[in-house]
Write a protein that holds these residues in place. Structure first.
Motif, PDB file in Angstrom:
ATOM      1  N   LEU A  66       0.833  -1.200   0.000  1.00  0.00           N
ATOM      2  CA  LEU A  66       0.000   0.000   0.000  1.00  0.00           C
ATOM      3  C   LEU A  66       0.869   1.251   0.000  1.00  0.00           C
ATOM      4  O   LEU A  66       0.634   2.187  -0.756  1.00  0.00           O
ATOM      5  N   TRP A  67       1.928   1.260   0.813  1.00  0.00           N
ATOM      6  CA  TRP A  67       2.813   2.410   0.909  1.00  0.00           C
ATOM      7  C   TRP A  67       3.702   2.582  -0.317  1.00  0.00           C
ATOM      8  O   TRP A  67       4.218   3.678  -0.561  1.00  0.00           O
ATOM      9  N   THR A  68       3.900   1.509  -1.097  1.00  0.00           N
ATOM     10  CA  THR A  68       4.674   1.636  -2.338  1.00  0.00           C
ATOM     11  C   THR A  68       3.751   1.868  -3.532  1.00  0.00           C
ATOM     12  O   THR A  68       4.194   1.818  -4.669  1.00  0.00           O
ATOM     13  N   GLU A  69       2.484   2.099  -3.236  1.00  0.00           N
ATOM     14  CA  GLU A  69       1.441   2.362  -4.235  1.00  0.00           C
ATOM     15  C   GLU A  69       1.195   1.183  -5.168  1.00  0.00           C
ATOM     16  O   GLU A  69       0.732   1.349  -6.295  1.00  0.00           O
ATOM     17  N   ASP A  70       1.469  -0.021  -4.684  1.00  0.00           N
ATOM     18  CA  ASP A  70       1.111  -1.240  -5.408  1.00  0.00           C
ATOM     19  C   ASP A  70      -0.263  -1.660  -4.881  1.00  0.00           C
ATOM     20  O   ASP A  70      -0.397  -2.594  -4.088  1.00  0.00           O
ATOM     21  N   TYR A  71      -1.295  -0.934  -5.342  1.00  0.00           N
ATOM     22  CA  TYR A  71      -2.639  -1.135  -4.821  1.00  0.00           C
ATOM     23  C   TYR A  71      -3.213  -2.494  -5.212  1.00  0.00           C
ATOM     24  O   TYR A  71      -3.884  -3.141  -4.412  1.00  0.00           O
ATOM     25  N   LYS A  72      -2.934  -2.925  -6.426  1.00  0.00           N
ATOM     26  CA  LYS A  72      -3.402  -4.247  -6.848  1.00  0.00           C
ATOM     27  C   LYS A  72      -2.777  -5.341  -5.984  1.00  0.00           C
ATOM     28  O   LYS A  72      -3.442  -6.287  -5.576  1.00  0.00           O
ATOM     29  N   GLY A  73      -1.488  -5.206  -5.718  1.00  0.00           N
ATOM     30  CA  GLY A  73      -0.799  -6.184  -4.888  1.00  0.00           C
ATOM     31  C   GLY A  73      -1.323  -6.177  -3.459  1.00  0.00           C
ATOM     32  O   GLY A  73      -1.481  -7.235  -2.845  1.00  0.00           O
ATOM     33  N   SER A  74      -1.601  -4.999  -2.933  1.00  0.00           N
ATOM     34  CA  SER A  74      -2.147  -4.889  -1.588  1.00  0.00           C
ATOM     35  C   SER A  74      -3.529  -5.536  -1.521  1.00  0.00           C
ATOM     36  O   SER A  74      -3.847  -6.270  -0.586  1.00  0.00           O
ATOM     37  N   TRP A  75      -4.343  -5.271  -2.531  1.00  0.00           N
ATOM     38  CA  TRP A  75      -5.680  -5.880  -2.612  1.00  0.00           C
ATOM     39  C   TRP A  75      -5.558  -7.404  -2.647  1.00  0.00           C
ATOM     40  O   TRP A  75      -6.258  -8.114  -1.919  1.00  0.00           O
ATOM     41  N   ALA A  76      -4.646  -7.916  -3.466  1.00  0.00           N
ATOM     42  CA  ALA A  76      -4.468  -9.365  -3.605  1.00  0.00           C
ATOM     43  C   ALA A  76      -4.007  -9.988  -2.286  1.00  0.00           C
ATOM     44  O   ALA A  76      -4.506 -11.061  -1.891  1.00  0.00           O
ATOM     45  N   ASP A  77      -3.080  -9.327  -1.593  1.00  0.00           N
ATOM     46  CA  ASP A  77      -2.602  -9.870  -0.320  1.00  0.00           C
ATOM     47  C   ASP A  77      -3.712  -9.900   0.724  1.00  0.00           C
ATOM     48  O   ASP A  77      -3.859 -10.873   1.460  1.00  0.00           O
ATOM     49  N   ASN A  78      -4.497  -8.844   0.790  1.00  0.00           N
ATOM     50  CA  ASN A  78      -5.594  -8.825   1.752  1.00  0.00           C
ATOM     51  C   ASN A  78      -6.677  -9.827   1.383  1.00  0.00           C
ATOM     52  O   ASN A  78      -7.302 -10.428   2.263  1.00  0.00           O
ATOM     53  N   SER A  79      -6.881 -10.039   0.105  1.00  0.00           N
ATOM     54  CA  SER A  79      -7.835 -11.068  -0.326  1.00  0.00           C
ATOM     55  C   SER A  79      -7.346 -12.451   0.077  1.00  0.00           C
ATOM     56  O   SER A  79      -8.134 -13.310   0.482  1.00  0.00           O
ATOM     57  N   LYS A  80      -6.035 -12.677  -0.008  1.00  0.00           N
ATOM     58  CA  LYS A  80      -5.464 -13.968   0.407  1.00  0.00           C
ATOM     59  C   LYS A  80      -5.647 -14.168   1.907  1.00  0.00           C
ATOM     60  O   LYS A  80      -5.972 -15.267   2.353  1.00  0.00           O
ATOM     61  N   VAL A  81      -5.456 -13.105   2.679  1.00  0.00           N
ATOM     62  CA  VAL A  81      -5.670 -13.194   4.124  1.00  0.00           C
ATOM     63  C   VAL A  81      -7.109 -13.613   4.408  1.00  0.00           C
ATOM     64  O   VAL A  81      -7.360 -14.517   5.215  1.00  0.00           O
ATOM     65  N   ILE A  82      -8.054 -12.980   3.733  1.00  0.00           N
ATOM     66  CA  ILE A  82      -9.469 -13.296   3.937  1.00  0.00           C
ATOM     67  C   ILE A  82      -9.775 -14.730   3.492  1.00  0.00           C
ATOM     68  O   ILE A  82     -10.545 -15.437   4.145  1.00  0.00           O
ATOM     69  N   GLU A  83      -9.140 -15.160   2.417  1.00  0.00           N
ATOM     70  CA  GLU A  83      -9.308 -16.548   1.954  1.00  0.00           C
ATOM     71  C   GLU A  83      -8.824 -17.536   3.019  1.00  0.00           C
ATOM     72  O   GLU A  83      -9.465 -18.562   3.258  1.00  0.00           O
ATOM     73  N   LEU A  84      -7.720 -17.213   3.661  1.00  0.00           N
ATOM     74  CA  LEU A  84      -7.147 -18.103   4.676  1.00  0.00           C
ATOM     75  C   LEU A  84      -7.869 -18.002   6.021  1.00  0.00           C
ATOM     76  O   LEU A  84      -7.914 -18.977   6.769  1.00  0.00           O
ATOM     77  N   ASP A  85      -8.395 -16.813   6.338  1.00  0.00           N
ATOM     78  CA  ASP A  85      -9.089 -16.609   7.620  1.00  0.00           C
ATOM     79  C   ASP A  85     -10.177 -15.559   7.426  1.00  0.00           C
ATOM     80  O   ASP A  85      -9.896 -14.359   7.453  1.00  0.00           O
ATOM     81  N   SER A  86     -11.393 -16.016   7.245  1.00  0.00           N
ATOM     82  CA  SER A  86     -12.501 -15.098   6.963  1.00  0.00           C
ATOM     83  C   SER A  86     -12.888 -14.243   8.175  1.00  0.00           C
ATOM     84  O   SER A  86     -13.749 -13.381   8.067  1.00  0.00           O
ATOM     85  N   ASN A  87     -12.245 -14.441   9.314  1.00  0.00           N
ATOM     86  CA  ASN A  87     -12.509 -13.630  10.505  1.00  0.00           C
ATOM     87  C   ASN A  87     -11.438 -12.563  10.736  1.00  0.00           C
ATOM     88  O   ASN A  87     -11.455 -11.900  11.764  1.00  0.00           O
ATOM     89  N   TYR A  88     -10.522 -12.399   9.811  1.00  0.00           N
ATOM     90  CA  TYR A  88      -9.427 -11.426   9.945  1.00  0.00           C
ATOM     91  C   TYR A  88      -9.967 -10.056   9.509  1.00  0.00           C
ATOM     92  O   TYR A  88      -9.826  -9.634   8.369  1.00  0.00           O
ATOM     93  N   LEU A  89     -10.587  -9.363  10.463  1.00  0.00           N
ATOM     94  CA  LEU A  89     -11.315  -8.135  10.151  1.00  0.00           C
ATOM     95  C   LEU A  89     -10.441  -7.028   9.597  1.00  0.00           C
ATOM     96  O   LEU A  89     -10.890  -6.241   8.754  1.00  0.00           O
ATOM     97  N   ASP A  90      -9.192  -6.938  10.050  1.00  0.00           N
ATOM     98  CA  ASP A  90      -8.310  -5.881   9.549  1.00  0.00           C
ATOM     99  C   ASP A  90      -8.099  -5.995   8.039  1.00  0.00           C
ATOM    100  O   ASP A  90      -7.921  -4.983   7.361  1.00  0.00           O
ATOM    101  N   ALA A  91      -8.115  -7.206   7.507  1.00  0.00           N
ATOM    102  CA  ALA A  91      -7.970  -7.385   6.057  1.00  0.00           C
ATOM    103  C   ALA A  91      -9.189  -6.836   5.328  1.00  0.00           C
ATOM    104  O   ALA A  91      -9.061  -6.218   4.265  1.00  0.00           O
ATOM    105  N   PHE A  92     -10.372  -7.038   5.889  1.00  0.00           N
ATOM    106  CA  PHE A  92     -11.577  -6.461   5.293  1.00  0.00           C
ATOM    107  C   PHE A  92     -11.520  -4.944   5.342  1.00  0.00           C
ATOM    108  O   PHE A  92     -11.886  -4.265   4.375  1.00  0.00           O
TER     109      PHE A  92
END
Length: 111
Positions: A66-92
């Protein structure tokens, strides 16, 4: 005896494997603390390479991206977090922030 040696070898390899991922994760966090986001991404990549289920490594890498302005990459990483743990609210929350950020860039689609 042979099976015991093999089992001990596999256990020691697994423990050292996990320890290495944790070591890279820790180094990534140290770089985050120093605002060295590109360096942090390198360490988080290594941690994920060693442990593809390392949720916190994906989350922190998404923060660094996010800080390097790789927004697509940040979105993908947070989506992976949610895929692995759907209760990880910070990723949402982070994905929601990215969604708002995308709306602010109407002439430039972030993702």
């Amino acid at each position: 005896m042979r099976n015991t040696l093999l089992l001990n070898f596999l256990i020691s390899m697994t423990l050292s494997y996990a320890q290495s991922a944790k070591t890279y994760f820790k180094k990534g966090n140290e770089d985050l603390d120093m605002d060295n986001f590109k360096g942090a991404i390198v360490y988080f990549n290594k941690a994920i390479e060693l442990d593809s289920l390392y949720i916190d490594a994906y989350f922190n890498r998404g923060f660094a991206k996010l800080w390097t302005e790789d927004y697509k990459g940040s979105w993908a990483d947070n989506s992976k977090v949610i895929e692995l743990d759907s209760n990880y609210l910070d990723a949402f929350l982070k994905r929601s922030f990215l969604h708002v950020l995308n709306g602010l860039h109407q002439n430039h689609v972030v993702f």
